[in-house]
Design a protein around this motif. Structure first.
Motif, PDB file in Angstrom:
ATOM      1  N   HIS A   1      -1.804  -9.131  -8.453  1.00 31.72           N
ATOM      2  CA  HIS A   1      -2.857  -8.183  -8.790  1.00 31.72           C
ATOM      3  C   HIS A   1      -2.312  -6.782  -8.594  1.00 31.72           C
ATOM      4  O   HIS A   1      -1.516  -6.544  -7.678  1.00 31.72           O
ATOM      5  CB  HIS A   1      -4.078  -8.409  -7.887  1.00 31.72           C
ATOM      6  CG  HIS A   1      -4.532  -9.828  -7.855  1.00 31.72           C
ATOM      7  ND1 HIS A   1      -5.414 -10.347  -8.780  1.00 31.72           N
ATOM      8  CD2 HIS A   1      -4.190 -10.856  -7.034  1.00 31.72           C
ATOM      9  CE1 HIS A   1      -5.616 -11.632  -8.514  1.00 31.72           C
ATOM     10  NE2 HIS A   1      -4.880 -11.968  -7.468  1.00 31.72           N
ATOM     11  N   TYR A   2      -2.775  -5.853  -9.435  1.00 30.12           N
ATOM     12  CA  TYR A   2      -2.231  -4.497  -9.401  1.00 30.12           C
ATOM     13  C   TYR A   2      -3.331  -3.449  -9.500  1.00 30.12           C
ATOM     14  O   TYR A   2      -4.328  -3.634 -10.203  1.00 30.12           O
ATOM     15  CB  TYR A   2      -1.256  -4.297 -10.564  1.00 30.12           C
ATOM     16  CG  TYR A   2      -0.075  -5.222 -10.524  1.00 30.12           C
ATOM     17  CD1 TYR A   2      -0.098  -6.431 -11.220  1.00 30.12           C
ATOM     18  CD2 TYR A   2       1.061  -4.898  -9.793  1.00 30.12           C
ATOM     19  CE1 TYR A   2       0.980  -7.301 -11.178  1.00 30.12           C
ATOM     20  CE2 TYR A   2       2.152  -5.753  -9.750  1.00 30.12           C
ATOM     21  CZ  TYR A   2       2.099  -6.952 -10.445  1.00 30.12           C
ATOM     22  OH  TYR A   2       3.177  -7.797 -10.393  1.00 30.12           O
ATOM     23  N   GLU A   3      -3.082  -2.345  -8.837  1.00 35.76           N
ATOM     24  CA  GLU A   3      -3.917  -1.174  -9.016  1.00 35.76           C
ATOM     25  C   GLU A   3      -3.699  -0.673 -10.443  1.00 35.76           C
ATOM     26  O   GLU A   3      -2.584  -0.718 -10.971  1.00 35.76           O
ATOM     27  CB  GLU A   3      -3.477  -0.121  -7.992  1.00 35.76           C
ATOM     28  CG  GLU A   3      -4.136   1.220  -8.135  1.00 35.76           C
ATOM     29  CD  GLU A   3      -3.427   2.310  -7.341  1.00 35.76           C
ATOM     30  OE1 GLU A   3      -4.120   3.210  -6.862  1.00 35.76           O
ATOM     31  OE2 GLU A   3      -2.191   2.269  -7.231  1.00 35.76           O
ATOM     32  N   ALA A   4      -4.755  -0.153 -11.063  1.00 33.94           N
ATOM     33  CA  ALA A   4      -4.681   0.235 -12.469  1.00 33.94           C
ATOM     34  C   ALA A   4      -3.538   1.200 -12.787  1.00 33.94           C
ATOM     35  O   ALA A   4      -2.830   1.018 -13.787  1.00 33.94           O
ATOM     36  CB  ALA A   4      -6.026   0.814 -12.924  1.00 33.94           C
TER      37      ALA A   4
ATOM     38  N   TYR B   1       5.525   3.670   1.401  1.00 33.82           N
ATOM     39  CA  TYR B   1       5.098   2.352   0.935  1.00 33.82           C
ATOM     40  C   TYR B   1       5.099   1.383   2.112  1.00 33.82           C
ATOM     41  O   TYR B   1       6.118   1.198   2.772  1.00 33.82           O
ATOM     42  CB  TYR B   1       5.992   1.856  -0.190  1.00 33.82           C
ATOM     43  CG  TYR B   1       5.655   2.505  -1.506  1.00 33.82           C
ATOM     44  CD1 TYR B   1       5.918   3.857  -1.714  1.00 33.82           C
ATOM     45  CD2 TYR B   1       5.031   1.797  -2.521  1.00 33.82           C
ATOM     46  CE1 TYR B   1       5.579   4.480  -2.910  1.00 33.82           C
ATOM     47  CE2 TYR B   1       4.695   2.399  -3.722  1.00 33.82           C
ATOM     48  CZ  TYR B   1       4.969   3.744  -3.903  1.00 33.82           C
ATOM     49  OH  TYR B   1       4.621   4.364  -5.076  1.00 33.82           O
TER      50      TYR B   1
ATOM     51  N   TYR C   1       0.863  -1.164   0.000  1.00 29.16           N
ATOM     52  CA  TYR C   1       0.000   0.000   0.000  1.00 29.16           C
ATOM     53  C   TYR C   1       0.906   1.224   0.000  1.00 29.16           C
ATOM     54  O   TYR C   1       2.085   1.139   0.346  1.00 29.16           O
ATOM     55  CB  TYR C   1      -0.889   0.026   1.244  1.00 29.16           C
ATOM     56  CG  TYR C   1      -1.991  -0.997   1.238  1.00 29.16           C
ATOM     57  CD1 TYR C   1      -1.711  -2.354   1.411  1.00 29.16           C
ATOM     58  CD2 TYR C   1      -3.325  -0.620   1.074  1.00 29.16           C
ATOM     59  CE1 TYR C   1      -2.727  -3.296   1.409  1.00 29.16           C
ATOM     60  CE2 TYR C   1      -4.344  -1.559   1.088  1.00 29.16           C
ATOM     61  CZ  TYR C   1      -4.039  -2.894   1.251  1.00 29.16           C
ATOM     62  OH  TYR C   1      -5.040  -3.815   1.255  1.00 29.16           O
TER      63      TYR C   1
ATOM     64  N   GLU D   1      -3.675   3.903  -0.249  1.00 30.83           N
ATOM     65  CA  GLU D   1      -4.253   3.185  -1.370  1.00 30.83           C
ATOM     66  C   GLU D   1      -3.477   1.895  -1.621  1.00 30.83           C
ATOM     67  O   GLU D   1      -2.254   1.853  -1.481  1.00 30.83           O
ATOM     68  CB  GLU D   1      -4.264   4.046  -2.639  1.00 30.83           C
ATOM     69  CG  GLU D   1      -2.905   4.472  -3.151  1.00 30.83           C
ATOM     70  CD  GLU D   1      -2.979   5.245  -4.455  1.00 30.83           C
ATOM     71  OE1 GLU D   1      -4.033   5.220  -5.121  1.00 30.83           O
ATOM     72  OE2 GLU D   1      -1.970   5.868  -4.816  1.00 30.83           O
ATOM     73  N   TRP D   2      -4.217   0.906  -1.989  1.00 33.86           N
ATOM     74  CA  TRP D   2      -3.627  -0.386  -2.316  1.00 33.86           C
ATOM     75  C   TRP D   2      -2.873  -0.267  -3.639  1.00 33.86           C
ATOM     76  O   TRP D   2      -3.338   0.399  -4.557  1.00 33.86           O
ATOM     77  CB  TRP D   2      -4.740  -1.433  -2.408  1.00 33.86           C
ATOM     78  CG  TRP D   2      -4.298  -2.718  -3.011  1.00 33.86           C
ATOM     79  CD1 TRP D   2      -3.509  -3.668  -2.435  1.00 33.86           C
ATOM     80  CD2 TRP D   2      -4.613  -3.193  -4.328  1.00 33.86           C
ATOM     81  NE1 TRP D   2      -3.332  -4.711  -3.321  1.00 33.86           N
ATOM     82  CE2 TRP D   2      -3.993  -4.446  -4.477  1.00 33.86           C
ATOM     83  CE3 TRP D   2      -5.364  -2.681  -5.380  1.00 33.86           C
ATOM     84  CZ2 TRP D   2      -4.106  -5.195  -5.646  1.00 33.86           C
ATOM     85  CZ3 TRP D   2      -5.473  -3.428  -6.543  1.00 33.86           C
ATOM     86  CH2 TRP D   2      -4.842  -4.671  -6.666  1.00 33.86           C
ATOM     87  N   VAL D   3      -1.723  -0.938  -3.734  1.00 36.65           N
ATOM     88  CA  VAL D   3      -0.907  -0.859  -4.931  1.00 36.65           C
ATOM     89  C   VAL D   3      -0.827  -2.203  -5.641  1.00 36.65           C
ATOM     90  O   VAL D   3      -1.075  -2.292  -6.842  1.00 36.65           O
ATOM     91  CB  VAL D   3       0.524  -0.374  -4.589  1.00 36.65           C
ATOM     92  CG1 VAL D   3       1.410  -0.389  -5.829  1.00 36.65           C
ATOM     93  CG2 VAL D   3       0.477   1.020  -3.982  1.00 36.65           C
ATOM     94  N   ALA D   4      -0.464  -3.249  -4.888  1.00 36.78           N
ATOM     95  CA  ALA D   4      -0.273  -4.559  -5.514  1.00 36.78           C
ATOM     96  C   ALA D   4      -0.403  -5.637  -4.456  1.00 36.78           C
ATOM     97  O   ALA D   4      -0.205  -5.374  -3.265  1.00 36.78           O
ATOM     98  CB  ALA D   4       1.099  -4.650  -6.181  1.00 36.78           C
TER      99      ALA D   4
ATOM    100  N   ASP E   1       3.816   8.738  -7.847  1.00 32.61           N
ATOM    101  CA  ASP E   1       4.118   7.507  -7.121  1.00 32.61           C
ATOM    102  C   ASP E   1       4.756   7.794  -5.770  1.00 32.61           C
ATOM    103  O   ASP E   1       4.986   6.883  -4.972  1.00 32.61           O
ATOM    104  CB  ASP E   1       5.063   6.613  -7.928  1.00 32.61           C
ATOM    105  CG  ASP E   1       4.431   6.082  -9.199  1.00 32.61           C
ATOM    106  OD1 ASP E   1       5.126   6.044 -10.243  1.00 32.61           O
ATOM    107  OD2 ASP E   1       3.241   5.707  -9.157  1.00 32.61           O
TER     108      ASP E   1
ATOM    109  N   LYS F   1      -0.170  -0.776 -13.109  1.00 33.31           N
ATOM    110  CA  LYS F   1      -0.118  -1.985 -13.922  1.00 33.31           C
ATOM    111  C   LYS F   1       0.788  -1.761 -15.130  1.00 33.31           C
ATOM    112  O   LYS F   1       0.685  -0.743 -15.820  1.00 33.31           O
ATOM    113  CB  LYS F   1      -1.532  -2.370 -14.368  1.00 33.31           C
ATOM    114  CG  LYS F   1      -1.687  -3.825 -14.707  1.00 33.31           C
ATOM    115  CD  LYS F   1      -3.164  -4.193 -14.815  1.00 33.31           C
ATOM    116  CE  LYS F   1      -3.313  -5.682 -14.990  1.00 33.31           C
ATOM    117  NZ  LYS F   1      -4.729  -6.098 -15.059  1.00 33.31           N
TER     118      LYS F   1
END
Length: 115
Positions: free
Chosen positions: A58-61, A93, A37, A46-49, A89, A64
């Motif tokens: 899985h990835y945040e848009a 993290y 996050y 926010e969630w990232v991956a 970015d 990606k």
């Protein structure tokens, strides 16, 4: 109690790359899912991956195609390789682990992307 320790953050110019890592105190195979996050000074976290126990990712848009989450089972670490970094970015993290219905967090590692 799962302990998570992030490292690898720093300063990087836009367009550059950085890899952050998270060392886990438990065997990764005992953890249901792990992820990254981020939180900046304005937005909420926010969630990232994410990467699950079966290895699916899985990835945040917005990240990606630029970010890659991976894990090293022998080292009990997960990584977030960040390429083509953008100013947006920038943030702290955080590593997250979900095990037996409980969520655990590290203290975070800062990433600053400058022009």
């Amino acid at each position: 109690q799962v302990q998570l320790v992030e490292s690898g953050g720093g300063l990087v110019q836009a367009g550059g790359s950085l890899r952050v890592s998270c060392e886990v105190s438990e065997s990764i195979f005992s953890i249901d899912a792990m992820g990254w996050y981020r939180q900046d000074s304005v937005k909420q976290s926010e969630w990232v991956a994410a990467i699950t126990v079966d290895g699916s990712t899985h990835y945040e848009a917005p990240v990606k195609g630029r970010f890659t989450i991976s894990r090293d089972n022998a080292q009990n670490r997960i990584y977030l390789q960040m390429n083509s970094l953008k100013v947006e970015d920038t943030g702290i993290y955080y590593c997250n682990a979900v095990m037996r219905g409980r969520s655990y967090w590290g203290r975070g590692t800062p990433v600053t992307v400058f022009l």
